[in-house]
Design a protein around this motif. Sequence first.
Motif, short mmCIF file in Angstrom:
data_model
loop_
_atom_site.label_atom_id
_atom_site.label_comp_id
_atom_site.label_asym_id
_atom_site.label_seq_id
_atom_site.Cartn_x
_atom_site.Cartn_y
_atom_site.Cartn_z
N TYR A 50 -135.12 -112.83 32.96
CA TYR A 50 -135.27 -113.64 33.98
C TYR A 50 -135.65 -113.42 35.76
N ILE A 51 -134.30 -112.65 35.38
CA ILE A 51 -134.46 -111.50 36.75
C ILE A 51 -135.08 -110.31 37.39
N PHE A 62 -138.68 -112.31 36.36
CA PHE A 62 -139.03 -113.35 37.21
C PHE A 62 -138.86 -114.43 38.95
N ILE A 63 -137.29 -113.10 39.13
CA ILE A 63 -136.85 -114.29 40.11
C ILE A 63 -136.90 -112.74 41.21
N PHE A 64 -136.90 -111.45 40.85
CA PHE A 64 -137.39 -110.47 41.26
C PHE A 64 -138.94 -110.78 42.15
N ASN A 65 -140.00 -111.66 40.68
CA ASN A 65 -141.23 -111.69 40.59
C ASN A 65 -142.10 -112.96 42.60
N LEU A 66 -140.48 -113.60 42.18
CA LEU A 66 -140.21 -114.64 43.27
C LEU A 66 -140.02 -113.74 44.84
N LEU A 67 -139.11 -112.94 44.12
CA LEU A 67 -138.91 -112.18 45.81
C LEU A 67 -139.52 -111.70 46.25
N SER A 82 -143.03 -112.10 46.00
CA SER A 82 -144.18 -113.08 46.34
C SER A 82 -143.62 -113.32 47.94
N SER A 96 -147.04 -109.69 41.72
CA SER A 96 -146.19 -110.73 41.79
C SER A 96 -146.53 -112.00 40.68
N CYS A 107 -144.74 -112.49 37.15
CA CYS A 107 -144.74 -113.48 36.70
C CYS A 107 -144.45 -114.02 35.02
#
Length: 226
Positions: A10-11, A13-18, A20, A67, A71
Amino acid sequence: MSCGISMVKYILFIFNLLCSICGILLIVFGALLFSKVRNMDDFAEALRTQQVPVTMIILGTIILLISWFGCCGAIRESYCMSMTYSILLFVLMIGQLALVIYMWVQKDKYLEIMGDVVEKAWNHRTSRSDYMDAIQISMKCCGRSGYTDYAYQGKFPPSCCSDTNNCRWETVYRRGCKVTFVEFWDRNSDIIKYAGLVIAAIEFVGFVFACCLANSIRNYRRRAEY
């Protein structure tokens, strides 16, 4: 999977949102830089030499796509996708660092080329005044060295004032375009370099997390087969 690896997933996943978001910012910032001189043919020569705005747009697009790929790999717990994502991220990080180093080493040459853009626009203003007008409007400047460059004409071009319908001595831009144009690219080149270093550091963290997740997925599936 263990609780720790699930947290890594999940970290990541959040990293890839950042990432993006960083990719979108690169695209927007590169487009803004490019839009400043999009109407100038003389700038095309400098752009072919340094290609910074176009490179930023392409790099932002690549970061955005990678990214999204990361995800999907994290959520689906796919070893192949996670490992491919980590390799692409590593290659992207190396290329980005190379671009930052290149800009650091060639900064003086880059700024000199930007100064030559104004010189060419000024020298060709008799045949193509729209080049100089584009610089004066976008940079809010007047003349090559200052507004006094137009003293021999007895009047200022409309692009030298914020009020193009009533351009007079009281409302004319005082600064010359060459120093203004060079300073603009000098400021933004520093932003590009430091932003590139920050993004590269974030990408390295993501690379480590992606490798850990891919390794954990592979070990988990091996244990499940026994």
